[in-house]
Scaffold this motif. Structure first.
Motif, PDB file in Angstrom:
ATOM      1  N   ASP A 123       0.793  -1.090  -0.011  1.00  0.00           N
ATOM      2  CA  ASP A 123      -0.002   0.002  -0.020  1.00  0.00           C
ATOM      3  C   ASP A 123       0.799   0.996  -0.055  1.00  0.00           C
ATOM      4  OD1 ASP A 123      -2.373  -1.461   0.315  1.00  0.00           O
ATOM      5  OD2 ASP A 123      -2.180  -1.540   2.324  1.00  0.00           O
ATOM      6  N   ALA A 124       1.866   1.161   1.074  1.00  0.00           N
ATOM      7  CA  ALA A 124       2.687   2.461   0.878  1.00  0.00           C
ATOM      8  C   ALA A 124       3.460   2.739  -0.504  1.00  0.00           C
ATOM      9  CB  ALA A 124       3.728   2.090   2.021  1.00  0.00           C
ATOM     10  N   GLU A 125       3.886   1.539  -1.024  1.00  0.00           N
ATOM     11  CA  GLU A 125       4.568   1.664  -2.294  1.00  0.00           C
ATOM     12  C   GLU A 125       3.968   2.315  -3.330  1.00  0.00           C
ATOM     13  OE1 GLU A 125       5.757  -2.203  -2.999  1.00  0.00           O
ATOM     14  OE2 GLU A 125       7.713  -2.039  -1.877  1.00  0.00           O
ATOM     15  N   LEU A 126       2.696   2.165  -3.283  1.00  0.00           N
ATOM     16  CA  LEU A 126       1.698   2.536  -4.161  1.00  0.00           C
ATOM     17  C   LEU A 126       1.413   3.961  -4.128  1.00  0.00           C
ATOM     18  CD1 LEU A 126      -1.036  -0.196  -4.467  1.00  0.00           C
ATOM     19  CD2 LEU A 126       0.580   0.478  -6.412  1.00  0.00           C
ATOM     20  N   LEU A 127       1.296   4.286  -2.676  1.00  0.00           N
ATOM     21  CA  LEU A 127       0.917   5.633  -2.144  1.00  0.00           C
ATOM     22  C   LEU A 127       2.089   6.843  -2.576  1.00  0.00           C
ATOM     23  CD1 LEU A 127      -0.637   5.111   1.381  1.00  0.00           C
ATOM     24  CD2 LEU A 127      -1.770   6.143  -0.929  1.00  0.00           C
ATOM     25  N   VAL A 128       3.302   6.009  -2.489  1.00  0.00           N
ATOM     26  CA  VAL A 128       4.478   6.835  -2.757  1.00  0.00           C
ATOM     27  C   VAL A 128       4.418   6.957  -4.200  1.00  0.00           C
ATOM     28  CG1 VAL A 128       6.907   6.899  -2.634  1.00  0.00           C
ATOM     29  CG2 VAL A 128       5.784   6.413  -0.720  1.00  0.00           C
ATOM     30  N   ALA A 129       4.232   6.075  -4.818  1.00  0.00           N
ATOM     31  CA  ALA A 129       4.279   6.117  -6.385  1.00  0.00           C
ATOM     32  C   ALA A 129       3.350   7.355  -6.921  1.00  0.00           C
ATOM     33  CB  ALA A 129       4.002   4.727  -7.164  1.00  0.00           C
ATOM     34  N   GLU A 130       2.418   7.521  -6.172  1.00  0.00           N
ATOM     35  CA  GLU A 130       1.292   8.511  -6.545  1.00  0.00           C
ATOM     36  C   GLU A 130       1.640   9.917  -6.009  1.00  0.00           C
ATOM     37  OE1 GLU A 130      -3.585   9.310  -6.531  1.00  0.00           O
ATOM     38  OE2 GLU A 130      -2.689   7.434  -5.794  1.00  0.00           O
ATOM     39  N   PHE A 131       2.076  10.020  -4.737  1.00  0.00           N
ATOM     40  CA  PHE A 131       2.334  11.362  -4.158  1.00  0.00           C
ATOM     41  C   PHE A 131       3.585  11.575  -3.861  1.00  0.00           C
ATOM     42  CE2 PHE A 131      -2.024   9.929  -2.833  1.00  0.00           C
ATOM     43  CZ  PHE A 131      -2.717  10.986  -3.276  1.00  0.00           C
TER      44      PHE A 131
END
Length: 206
Positions: A171-179
């Protein structure tokens, strides 16, 4: 406790709602001991440089919680510039907004200083005899750190023992990829996601 709107998630609130300054300091995933030692020198200045939402204010609040004689002043975007509270050290958030007279007063205070700023103020600090330690905030906001700090916020909202929502490293990897390193943007997204979960239900995973 079933009447509490968040009780079915085993939470007492939305974990990503607004925190008090004391809560922000307590939940911060930052190391400040070396800065506290550094700030024992009255000619030492520390500046945190970074964009909004990267963690500058969190570091300021963490420092303030460990330095009972310190003062903290936030400089709003629009005039007038508020009076700078006295303390040792003096902490100024959004220091790039200081008026000329307020900046001059702070630089002549003969106290150690901590600035959170968007601009490098080291030239003015050194001109007034300060040694300057600069940290660029946001560069370390990778998935591992993001995962830890998000789960700390969820844990702090726990209602009782049992299952609570969890942010996985994926989840964190996806959030960092977006933000990117915008922690505030990530928290705002999760606030909305949790509000949506409140309406539609929750199965234990984000």
């Amino acid at each position: 406790m079933g009447w509490l709107p968040w009780a079915r998630f085993n939470l007492h609130r939305n974990p990503f709602g607004e925190l008090t300054p004391d809560e922000r300091a307590e939940l911060a995933v930052v190391e400040v001991d070396y800065l506290i030692e550094m700030l024992g020198d009255p000619r030492q200045a520390v500046q945190f440089i970074g964009e909004c939402g990267r963690g500058k204010t969190t570091r300021m609040l963490k420092l303030r919680s460990h330095l009972p004689e310190s003062s903290y002043t936030y400089i709003p975007e629009h005039l007038p510039c508020p009076p700078i509270l006295s303390g040792n050290p003096i902490l100024v958030d959004e220091a790039q907004r200081l008026s000329r007279s307020a900046r001059r007063c702070v630089l002549r205070s003969r106290c150690s200083l901590v600035f959170a700023t968007h601009n490098d103020l080291s030239k003015s600090l050194r001109k007034h005899g300060y040694r300057v330690h600069t940290e660029h905030i946001g560069e370390s906001n990778g998935p591992e750190l993001v995962c830890e700090l998000l789960n700390r916020r969820i844990e702090a909202s726990r209602l009782q023992s049992g299952v609570i929502p969890v942010i996985s490293i994926e989840d964190a990897e996806l959030l960092v990829a977006e933000f990117g390193n915008d922690i505030r943007g990530i928290e705002n997204r999760l606030y909305l996601q949790f509000q949506k979960n409140l309406e539609v239900g929750f199965d234990g995973e984000m």
